[in-house]
Design an enzyme around this catalytic site. Sequence first.
Site, PDB file in Angstrom:
ATOM      1  N   CYS A 164      25.443 -27.687  47.081  1.00  0.00           N
ATOM      2  CA  CYS A 164      24.046 -27.505  47.493  1.00  0.00           C
ATOM      3  C   CYS A 164      23.610 -28.494  48.560  1.00  0.00           C
ATOM      4  CB  CYS A 164      23.124 -27.633  46.281  1.00  0.00           C
ATOM      5  SG  CYS A 164      23.337 -26.302  45.087  1.00  0.00           S
ATOM      6  N   HIS A 211      14.161 -13.816  54.407  1.00  0.00           N
ATOM      7  CA  HIS A 211      15.151 -13.772  55.480  1.00  0.00           C
ATOM      8  C   HIS A 211      14.893 -14.876  56.499  1.00  0.00           C
ATOM      9  CE1 HIS A 211      16.181 -10.019  53.595  1.00  0.00           C
ATOM     10  NE2 HIS A 211      17.293  -9.993  54.318  1.00  0.00           N
ATOM     11  N   GLU A 238      14.754 -19.752  41.238  1.00  0.00           N
ATOM     12  CA  GLU A 238      15.773 -19.872  42.276  1.00  0.00           C
ATOM     13  C   GLU A 238      17.009 -19.050  41.913  1.00  0.00           C
ATOM     14  OE1 GLU A 238      16.570 -23.589  44.762  1.00  0.00           O
ATOM     15  OE2 GLU A 238      18.174 -23.632  43.262  1.00  0.00           O
TER      16      GLU A 238
END
Length: 197
Positions: A23, A68, A136
């Site tokens: 991450c 996006h 998430e």
Amino acid sequence: MLIRKLFRFENAHIVRNCSSDRCRRSIHGHSYQVEVLLEAHALDHGQMVYDFGLMKGDIRSLIDSFDHAVAFWDRDDPEYLDACRKFSARWIALPVSPSAEQFSRVFFALVDRVLALTDMANGEQDVRLHSVIVHETATGYAQCFREDIENPRMGELPLERIVFSDQVRAEWPDPDLWQRLLDGRRSRNPEVELQVR
């Protein structure tokens, strides 16, 4: 009483300084779900806390800005920031890391600002933002409450440092949305002709 409206978006980020090597060192994406929970102790003329349809305006536009797009911490490596701006038309610069926790704070601040600057027109009373939940992943989420916004231990969250790319702003129904909110200009919900009294 609480009501909940769910929003979804796809977003890419890097979460610097976190424990997970994947991450913190690799750009990656998530399919986010954002739950906006409003509360009130009275109902409007339609016998609702707040019409869900009203949340399809500025609130949806702001959350959809992240779809996006790549979200990045404005203090990240300048080369990375330049690459994000160069290779993605849709990006958001944040004054905090784009973790689920900070996303929940950012969305709380954004939605709260919209509500604070909206004049109600259908008998809504004491409507306020209760919390925002950002999923998430399917198994992990963060939930922000009002006290988390001003908590200095969670980091400062100056709204004026949030920057939406030109492409994001161009896709809003009101391209002036962000400047209007920063300037504190008010908007008004539509008037409703009562059918039943």
